[in-house]
Design an enzyme around this catalytic site. Structure first.
Site, PDB file in Angstrom:
ATOM      1  N   THR A 199      94.645  42.066 -72.223  1.00 26.62           N
ATOM      2  CA  THR A 199      94.647  40.786 -71.845  1.00 26.62           C
ATOM      3  C   THR A 199      95.439  40.470 -70.543  1.00 26.62           C
ATOM      4  O   THR A 199      96.913  40.440 -70.257  1.00 26.62           O
ATOM      5  CB  THR A 199      95.390  39.700 -73.077  1.00 26.62           C
ATOM      6  OG1 THR A 199      94.377  39.818 -73.969  1.00 26.62           O
ATOM      7  CG2 THR A 199      95.598  38.397 -72.889  1.00 26.62           C
ATOM      8  N   ARG A 227      85.839  36.630 -84.446  1.00 26.07           N
ATOM      9  CA  ARG A 227      86.857  36.166 -84.539  1.00 26.07           C
ATOM     10  C   ARG A 227      87.250  35.694 -83.442  1.00 26.07           C
ATOM     11  O   ARG A 227      87.363  35.589 -81.991  1.00 26.07           O
ATOM     12  CB  ARG A 227      87.874  37.206 -84.880  1.00 26.07           C
ATOM     13  CG  ARG A 227      89.019  38.125 -84.654  1.00 26.07           C
ATOM     14  CD  ARG A 227      89.788  37.943 -83.176  1.00 26.07           C
ATOM     15  NE  ARG A 227      91.453  37.515 -83.224  1.00 26.07           N
ATOM     16  CZ  ARG A 227      92.401  38.517 -82.176  1.00 26.07           C
ATOM     17  NH1 ARG A 227      91.154  37.939 -81.399  1.00 26.07           N
ATOM     18  NH2 ARG A 227      93.240  38.215 -82.746  1.00 26.07           N
ATOM     19  N   GLY A 229      91.438  34.574 -81.199  1.00 26.44           N
ATOM     20  CA  GLY A 229      92.338  34.988 -81.089  1.00 26.44           C
ATOM     21  C   GLY A 229      93.597  33.660 -80.908  1.00 26.44           C
ATOM     22  O   GLY A 229      93.142  32.753 -80.619  1.00 26.44           O
ATOM     23  N   ASP A 230      94.248  33.652 -79.884  1.00 26.46           N
ATOM     24  CA  ASP A 230      95.361  33.174 -79.646  1.00 26.46           C
ATOM     25  C   ASP A 230      95.932  32.414 -78.214  1.00 26.46           C
ATOM     26  O   ASP A 230      95.532  31.567 -78.000  1.00 26.46           O
ATOM     27  CB  ASP A 230      97.348  33.272 -79.870  1.00 26.46           C
ATOM     28  CG  ASP A 230      97.238  34.625 -78.749  1.00 26.46           C
ATOM     29  OD1 ASP A 230      96.322  35.384 -78.718  1.00 26.46           O
ATOM     30  OD2 ASP A 230      97.868  34.466 -78.038  1.00 26.46           O
ATOM     31  N   THR A 250     100.881  36.587 -75.117  1.00 26.19           N
ATOM     32  CA  THR A 250      99.453  38.968 -74.976  1.00 26.19           C
ATOM     33  C   THR A 250     100.380  39.365 -76.440  1.00 26.19           C
ATOM     34  O   THR A 250     101.473  40.016 -76.324  1.00 26.19           O
ATOM     35  CB  THR A 250      99.457  39.521 -73.637  1.00 26.19           C
ATOM     36  OG1 THR A 250      98.527  40.818 -74.445  1.00 26.19           O
ATOM     37  CG2 THR A 250     100.683  40.179 -73.246  1.00 26.19           C
ATOM     38  N   GLY A 251      99.614  39.803 -77.253  1.00 25.24           N
ATOM     39  CA  GLY A 251      99.632  40.970 -78.291  1.00 25.24           C
ATOM     40  C   GLY A 251      99.152  40.243 -79.451  1.00 25.24           C
ATOM     41  O   GLY A 251      97.189  39.661 -79.368  1.00 25.24           O
ATOM     42  N   GLY A 253      97.545  38.057 -81.420  1.00 26.04           N
ATOM     43  CA  GLY A 253      96.781  37.039 -81.541  1.00 26.04           C
ATOM     44  C   GLY A 253      97.362  36.063 -83.313  1.00 26.04           C
ATOM     45  O   GLY A 253      97.509  34.993 -82.165  1.00 26.04           O
TER      46      GLY A 253
HETATM   47  N1  ASP Z   1      96.083  38.251 -78.029  1.00 22.50           N
HETATM   48  C1  ASP Z   1      95.355  38.613 -77.613  1.00 22.50           C
HETATM   49  C2  ASP Z   1      93.760  38.163 -78.987  1.00 22.50           C
HETATM   50  O1  ASP Z   1      94.533  38.322 -80.024  1.00 22.50           O
HETATM   51  C3  ASP Z   1      95.255  40.082 -77.177  1.00 22.50           C
HETATM   52  C4  ASP Z   1      96.387  40.488 -76.783  1.00 22.50           C
HETATM   53  O2  ASP Z   1      96.941  39.737 -75.650  1.00 22.50           O
HETATM   54  O3  ASP Z   1      96.480  41.764 -76.279  1.00 22.50           O
HETATM   55  O4  ASP Z   1      93.304  38.523 -78.991  1.00 22.50           O
END
Ligand code: ASP
Length: 332
Positions: A199, A227, A229-230, A250-251, A253
């Protein structure tokens, strides 16, 4: 900034006998703005994760992508442009680069399609725009900005969002524009996991002291269709608040939504007087303790930066008006 202000006060008081009171007052009111103006900065992430088994060429490509985005965003700030312009244009560079999981490089869902999310926030009045699950908008961050600037809503999803993009005259592409052999193979291979990261996010402060933050993503590989995410959730993946801080996350979500990560970091700075590093550490450590992977970039109103992650690596970069610059992927 406080030290600078004190210094300024001493200088002005020393000059007092040469100046009349009116001039002195004006100088005192104007000069802090001039000091603030020298405080612009931009910080970028290109995803937290492992970045292991990656050919050197790809690592180099990621670093070059970060550098391109950094140059583009920083040039806008340097020319006196707004933090929002800097954030959007830097993210567009990354969305157009297939090495990042946003725009052109978006990962695939479990049904082998791409659904893109993005959001942006401006710290002056809590203005925000977000889009989720778009499939044919070349640059979702431009659409998020359009939503913020031109509609009375904050968030649009899928077909409604795509209609707004069309009406706005933004670049619409065939879903095949996002096709990427490697990403598709990844999705097929890791059918049972959803762990692909990459991301992108940018936070900037401009000469006027306005903080903006934006995030754009294809989400997580193998996510269920629909779906979200965050990244497009204001408060979870993106937050900006003038005089406090801006954050892009990022991570994984789902955890970032449940812990309202981006807003929580700014609240720790606001209500508990934590600095950017302390605030980011507290939240990222909490995530680590429950098994959630990821990272954040944080920029405060004085240009202090934190780039904190609990994964082995996070693609990241920053540049500020003091001449400091960094581009890095691994810890050391
Ligand atoms: N945070 C993003 C999500 O969950 C994915 C990512 O940051 O790698 O969609």
């Amino acid at each position: 900034m406080t030290t600078q202000k004190n210094l300024l006060l001493i200088i002005l008081l020393t000059m007092k006998k040469y100046l009349n009171n009116f001039l002195l007052l004006n100088l005192f009111l104007l000069l802090p703005q001039a000091l603030q103006a020298s405080n612009y900065a931009l910080v970028i992430h290109g995803g937290a994760g492992w970045f292991s088994d990656m050919p050197d060429e790809q690592i180099k490509g990621i670093e070059e992508g970060l550098e391109d985005a950094l140059k583009t965003g920083y040039a806008i700030l340097e020319a006196g442009g707004s933090s929002t312009d800097a954030v959007v244009e830097a993210i567009v560079i990354l969305e157009d680069n297939e090495l990042f999981n946003a725009g052109k490089g978006a990962v695939y869902t479990s049904e082998f399609k791409q659904e893109l999310d993005a959001s942006i926030m401006h710290g002056l009045n809590n203005d925000a725009g977000a889009v989720a699950s778009v499939t044919n908008v070349k640059n979702p961050i431009r659409l998020a900005r359009y939503v913020m600037d031109n509609t009375e809503h904050v968030m649009f999803s899928s077909r409604g969002a795509e209609r707004v993009a069309k009406d706005a005259g933004l670049d619409i592409v065939y879903p095949s524009y996002f096709f990427q052999k490697d990403r598709l193979e990844d999705a097929k291979r890791i059918k049972k996991e959803n762990n692909k990261m990459g991301t992108v996010g940018v936070v900037a402060i401009d000469m006027e002291g306005n903080i903006s933050a934006g995030t754009s993503t294809g989400g997580m590989t193998n996510k269920m269709p629909g779906r979200i995410g965050d990244s497009p959730i204001i408060g979870a993946g993106t937050w900006a608040e003038n005089n406090i801080c801006g954050v892009s996350a990022t991570g994984h979500g789902e955890f970032f939504i449940r812990f309202n990560v981006a807003n929580e970091i700014c609240d720790l700075i606001k209500y508990q007087s934590k600095n950017v590093n302390e605030a980011a550490e507290i939240v990222i450590e909490k995530l680590r303790s429950i098994g959630a992977d990821g990272g954040v970039i944080v920029l405060d109103s004085e240009g202090n930066v934190a780039m904190t992650f609990n994964t082995p690596a996070m693609a990241r970069a920053y540049k500020n008006s003091k001449g400091e610059q960094l581009i890095k992927i691994y810890r050391d």
